[in-house]
Design a protein around this motif. Sequence first.
Motif, PDB file in Angstrom:
ATOM      1  N   PRO A   1       0.803  -1.229   0.000  1.00 58.18           N
ATOM      2  CA  PRO A   1       0.000   0.000   0.000  1.00 58.18           C
ATOM      3  C   PRO A   1       0.832   1.275   0.000  1.00 58.18           C
ATOM      4  CG  PRO A   1      -0.086  -1.076   2.144  1.00 58.18           C
ATOM      5  CD  PRO A   1       0.587  -2.038   1.220  1.00 58.18           C
ATOM      6  N   GLY A   2       2.080   1.202   0.448  1.00 59.88           N
ATOM      7  CA  GLY A   2       2.936   2.384   0.454  1.00 59.88           C
ATOM      8  C   GLY A   2       3.951   2.403  -0.665  1.00 59.88           C
ATOM      9  N   PHE A   3       3.891   1.386  -1.568  1.00 63.38           N
ATOM     10  CA  PHE A   3       4.884   1.216  -2.635  1.00 63.38           C
ATOM     11  C   PHE A   3       6.292   1.314  -2.051  1.00 63.38           C
ATOM     12  CE2 PHE A   3       5.981   2.575  -7.285  1.00 63.38           C
ATOM     13  CZ  PHE A   3       6.461   1.306  -7.529  1.00 63.38           C
ATOM     14  N   ALA A   4       6.474   0.604  -0.934  1.00 64.59           N
ATOM     15  CA  ALA A   4       7.746   0.662  -0.217  1.00 64.59           C
ATOM     16  C   ALA A   4       8.752  -0.364  -0.709  1.00 64.59           C
ATOM     17  CB  ALA A   4       7.506   0.452   1.280  1.00 64.59           C
ATOM     18  N   ILE A   5       8.294  -1.355  -1.466  1.00 61.92           N
ATOM     19  CA  ILE A   5       9.172  -2.427  -1.928  1.00 61.92           C
ATOM     20  C   ILE A   5       9.576  -2.158  -3.376  1.00 61.92           C
ATOM     21  CG2 ILE A   5       9.312  -4.900  -2.441  1.00 61.92           C
ATOM     22  CD1 ILE A   5       7.385  -5.337  -0.076  1.00 61.92           C
ATOM     23  N   GLN A   6      10.839  -2.199  -3.631  1.00 62.78           N
ATOM     24  CA  GLN A   6      11.383  -1.951  -4.959  1.00 62.78           C
ATOM     25  C   GLN A   6      12.249  -3.142  -5.388  1.00 62.78           C
ATOM     26  OE1 GLN A   6      10.455   0.987  -6.564  1.00 62.78           O
ATOM     27  NE2 GLN A   6       9.237   1.331  -4.715  1.00 62.78           N
ATOM     28  N   TYR A   7      12.422  -3.255  -6.695  1.00 57.60           N
ATOM     29  CA  TYR A   7      13.279  -4.295  -7.256  1.00 57.60           C
ATOM     30  C   TYR A   7      14.130  -3.619  -8.318  1.00 57.60           C
ATOM     31  CZ  TYR A   7      14.648  -8.645  -9.646  1.00 57.60           C
ATOM     32  OH  TYR A   7      15.361  -9.676 -10.225  1.00 57.60           O
ATOM     33  N   GLY A   8      15.408  -3.487  -8.074  1.00 54.20           N
ATOM     34  CA  GLY A   8      16.267  -2.824  -9.044  1.00 54.20           C
ATOM     35  C   GLY A   8      15.983  -1.333  -9.129  1.00 54.20           C
ATOM     36  N   PRO A   9      16.571  -0.651 -10.127  1.00 51.67           N
ATOM     37  CA  PRO A   9      16.508   0.813 -10.187  1.00 51.67           C
ATOM     38  C   PRO A   9      15.267   1.400 -10.856  1.00 51.67           C
ATOM     39  CG  PRO A   9      17.927   0.002 -11.935  1.00 51.67           C
ATOM     40  CD  PRO A   9      17.512  -1.202 -11.142  1.00 51.67           C
ATOM     41  N   ASN A  10      14.463   0.590 -11.552  1.00 57.77           N
ATOM     42  CA  ASN A  10      13.401   1.167 -12.378  1.00 57.77           C
ATOM     43  C   ASN A  10      11.996   1.065 -11.811  1.00 57.77           C
ATOM     44  OD1 ASN A  10      15.274   1.833 -14.436  1.00 57.77           O
ATOM     45  ND2 ASN A  10      15.138  -0.252 -15.268  1.00 57.77           N
ATOM     46  N   THR A  11      11.756   0.185 -10.860  1.00 59.21           N
ATOM     47  CA  THR A  11      10.379  -0.037 -10.430  1.00 59.21           C
ATOM     48  C   THR A  11       9.758   1.192  -9.776  1.00 59.21           C
ATOM     49  OG1 THR A  11      11.224  -1.052  -8.387  1.00 59.21           O
ATOM     50  CG2 THR A  11      10.595  -2.533 -10.180  1.00 59.21           C
ATOM     51  N   ALA A  12      10.562   2.030  -9.151  1.00 61.48           N
ATOM     52  CA  ALA A  12      10.010   3.217  -8.489  1.00 61.48           C
ATOM     53  C   ALA A  12       9.282   4.129  -9.461  1.00 61.48           C
ATOM     54  CB  ALA A  12      11.127   3.994  -7.789  1.00 61.48           C
ATOM     55  N   ARG A  13       9.767   4.203 -10.706  1.00 65.78           N
ATOM     56  CA  ARG A  13       9.118   5.073 -11.682  1.00 65.78           C
ATOM     57  C   ARG A  13       8.195   4.317 -12.645  1.00 65.78           C
ATOM     58  NH1 ARG A  13      14.549   4.989 -13.568  1.00 65.78           N
ATOM     59  NH2 ARG A  13      14.798   4.164 -15.687  1.00 65.78           N
ATOM     60  N   HIS A  14       8.183   2.999 -12.561  1.00 67.54           N
ATOM     61  CA  HIS A  14       7.350   2.202 -13.453  1.00 67.54           C
ATOM     62  C   HIS A  14       6.018   1.807 -12.829  1.00 67.54           C
ATOM     63  CE1 HIS A  14      10.759   0.791 -16.379  1.00 67.54           C
ATOM     64  NE2 HIS A  14      10.456   2.084 -16.495  1.00 67.54           N
ATOM     65  N   GLY A  15       5.829   2.064 -11.551  1.00 65.28           N
ATOM     66  CA  GLY A  15       4.522   1.907 -10.942  1.00 65.28           C
ATOM     67  C   GLY A  15       4.160   0.496 -10.505  1.00 65.28           C
ATOM     68  N   GLN A  16       2.903   0.363 -10.098  1.00 64.36           N
ATOM     69  CA  GLN A  16       2.363  -0.886  -9.582  1.00 64.36           C
ATOM     70  C   GLN A  16       1.158  -1.323 -10.417  1.00 64.36           C
ATOM     71  OE1 GLN A  16       1.885   1.030  -5.620  1.00 64.36           O
ATOM     72  NE2 GLN A  16       2.680  -0.892  -4.792  1.00 64.36           N
ATOM     73  N   PHE A  17       0.844  -2.623 -10.322  1.00 67.51           N
ATOM     74  CA  PHE A  17      -0.322  -3.138 -11.054  1.00 67.51           C
ATOM     75  C   PHE A  17      -0.923  -4.311 -10.308  1.00 67.51           C
ATOM     76  CE2 PHE A  17      -2.238  -6.267 -13.905  1.00 67.51           C
ATOM     77  CZ  PHE A  17      -3.166  -5.482 -14.589  1.00 67.51           C
ATOM     78  N   ILE A  18      -2.217  -4.246 -10.076  1.00 66.45           N
ATOM     79  CA  ILE A  18      -3.022  -5.389  -9.674  1.00 66.45           C
ATOM     80  C   ILE A  18      -4.161  -5.469 -10.681  1.00 66.45           C
ATOM     81  CG2 ILE A  18      -4.588  -6.342  -7.931  1.00 66.45           C
ATOM     82  CD1 ILE A  18      -1.723  -6.541  -7.053  1.00 66.45           C
ATOM     83  N   ASN A  19      -4.434  -6.653 -11.190  1.00 65.85           N
ATOM     84  CA  ASN A  19      -5.506  -6.806 -12.171  1.00 65.85           C
ATOM     85  C   ASN A  19      -6.770  -6.111 -11.665  1.00 65.85           C
ATOM     86  OD1 ASN A  19      -7.978  -8.271 -13.327  1.00 65.85           O
ATOM     87  ND2 ASN A  19      -6.332  -9.070 -14.615  1.00 65.85           N
ATOM     88  N   PRO A  20      -7.358  -5.227 -12.478  1.00 71.38           N
ATOM     89  CA  PRO A  20      -8.483  -4.422 -12.009  1.00 71.38           C
ATOM     90  C   PRO A  20      -9.742  -5.218 -11.690  1.00 71.38           C
ATOM     91  CG  PRO A  20      -8.148  -4.112 -14.371  1.00 71.38           C
ATOM     92  CD  PRO A  20      -6.983  -4.881 -13.865  1.00 71.38           C
ATOM     93  N   TYR A  21      -9.802  -6.472 -12.123  1.00 68.80           N
ATOM     94  CA  TYR A  21     -10.974  -7.302 -11.846  1.00 68.80           C
ATOM     95  C   TYR A  21     -10.755  -8.243 -10.660  1.00 68.80           C
ATOM     96  CZ  TYR A  21     -12.506  -5.491 -16.313  1.00 68.80           C
ATOM     97  OH  TYR A  21     -12.889  -4.628 -17.340  1.00 68.80           O
ATOM     98  N   ILE A  22      -9.629  -8.044  -9.970  1.00 65.05           N
ATOM     99  CA  ILE A  22      -9.288  -8.877  -8.823  1.00 65.05           C
ATOM    100  C   ILE A  22      -9.064  -7.987  -7.604  1.00 65.05           C
ATOM    101  CG2 ILE A  22      -7.553 -10.430  -7.840  1.00 65.05           C
ATOM    102  CD1 ILE A  22      -9.342 -11.726  -9.949  1.00 65.05           C
ATOM    103  N   SER A  23      -9.632  -8.341  -6.485  1.00 72.91           N
ATOM    104  CA  SER A  23      -9.360  -7.608  -5.245  1.00 72.91           C
ATOM    105  C   SER A  23      -7.986  -7.994  -4.725  1.00 72.91           C
ATOM    106  CB  SER A  23     -10.416  -7.928  -4.190  1.00 72.91           C
ATOM    107  OG  SER A  23     -10.010  -7.440  -2.922  1.00 72.91           O
ATOM    108  N   PRO A  24      -7.171  -7.032  -4.308  1.00 70.13           N
ATOM    109  CA  PRO A  24      -5.873  -7.390  -3.725  1.00 70.13           C
ATOM    110  C   PRO A  24      -5.987  -8.355  -2.547  1.00 70.13           C
ATOM    111  CG  PRO A  24      -5.985  -5.019  -4.161  1.00 70.13           C
ATOM    112  CD  PRO A  24      -7.357  -5.580  -4.390  1.00 70.13           C
ATOM    113  N   ARG A  25      -7.131  -8.360  -1.877  1.00 73.11           N
ATOM    114  CA  ARG A  25      -7.333  -9.270  -0.746  1.00 73.11           C
ATOM    115  C   ARG A  25      -7.357 -10.729  -1.188  1.00 73.11           C
ATOM    116  NH1 ARG A  25     -11.224  -5.352   0.218  1.00 73.11           N
ATOM    117  NH2 ARG A  25     -12.837  -6.747  -0.595  1.00 73.11           N
ATOM    118  N   ASP A  26      -7.622 -10.956  -2.476  1.00 68.39           N
ATOM    119  CA  ASP A  26      -7.685 -12.327  -2.987  1.00 68.39           C
ATOM    120  C   ASP A  26      -6.327 -12.895  -3.343  1.00 68.39           C
ATOM    121  OD1 ASP A  26     -10.435 -12.243  -2.712  1.00 68.39           O
ATOM    122  OD2 ASP A  26     -10.786 -11.612  -4.780  1.00 68.39           O
ATOM    123  N   LEU A  27      -5.313 -12.070  -3.253  1.00 63.66           N
ATOM    124  CA  LEU A  27      -3.964 -12.521  -3.629  1.00 63.66           C
ATOM    125  C   LEU A  27      -3.154 -12.915  -2.401  1.00 63.66           C
ATOM    126  CD1 LEU A  27      -3.215  -9.795  -6.296  1.00 63.66           C
ATOM    127  CD2 LEU A  27      -3.847 -12.174  -6.723  1.00 63.66           C
TER     128      LEU A  27
END
Length: 254
Positions: free
Chosen positions: A228-254
């Motif tokens: 929820p805070g976008f606190a986890i990063q992987y390598g140098p690019n993820t901070a500017r490339h954003g996050q994605f959860i399938n819009p038809y799936i609740s994050p609670r289901d993952l």
Amino acid sequence: MIFYFSGTGNSLMTARRIAAAIGGECADIAGIVGGATPMPSPAPGEPVGLVCPVYFFVLPDIVERFISMLSPFGGGSYSFAVVTYGTMTGMATAEIRRLFAERGISLDAVFSVRMVDVWTPMFNLTDSAACLRRTDAAIPKIDRIINMIRAREKKGNPSLPALFVPLGRKVYDSQRATCHFRLVDDRCIGCGLCARGCPAGAIEMQADRPFWHKERCTLCLRCLHRCPGFAIQYGPNTARHGQFINPYISPRDL
């Protein structure tokens, strides 16, 4: 019965849509492999499917472990697999057939569906409208697959030659080293979603902060995309490339 593994919801969306159409149930591979869920037994003659993503042109390690647990299905069952991918299916569809054959199971059909590529170390996901268009474009393809499953059609799927599998596996294994992850400490709220949702059990909370205590994970990037805070990063690019959860799936289901 639809067995699925999903990192950020693409495969779960696909599995649920197929299950709803053919009257089946969904079973989470991560729970089965981790021992939290018993292996379900499909009813005689029931269609049995596997839905999973492609990582670095090969199968996620957790999916390979799941297949190694399978026994031949009952007589009359129609068996199929669906891989969701962002760029290429690589060798994944051929690997599924090979691994199933090793368990004495002959797949009747293998399908593929192109969806949003969530590998944010490379791909930019900040355009949510474009991500939604890509997701929506997959729905008619899934529905065509459903029609073929209902008709019990035999179907193959293009694959790169198997000789590339060791290369894909080598790259995948190097990239799923957890040393690539880092925490932006002042963004972390200590919620523990990353640890609870990690299908590899690679994260534990220490003093309200995630710690990767295993050398490798499945590389689903669920921890990064679900944070929820976008606190986890992987390598140098993820901070500017954003996050994605399938819009038809609740994050609670993952």
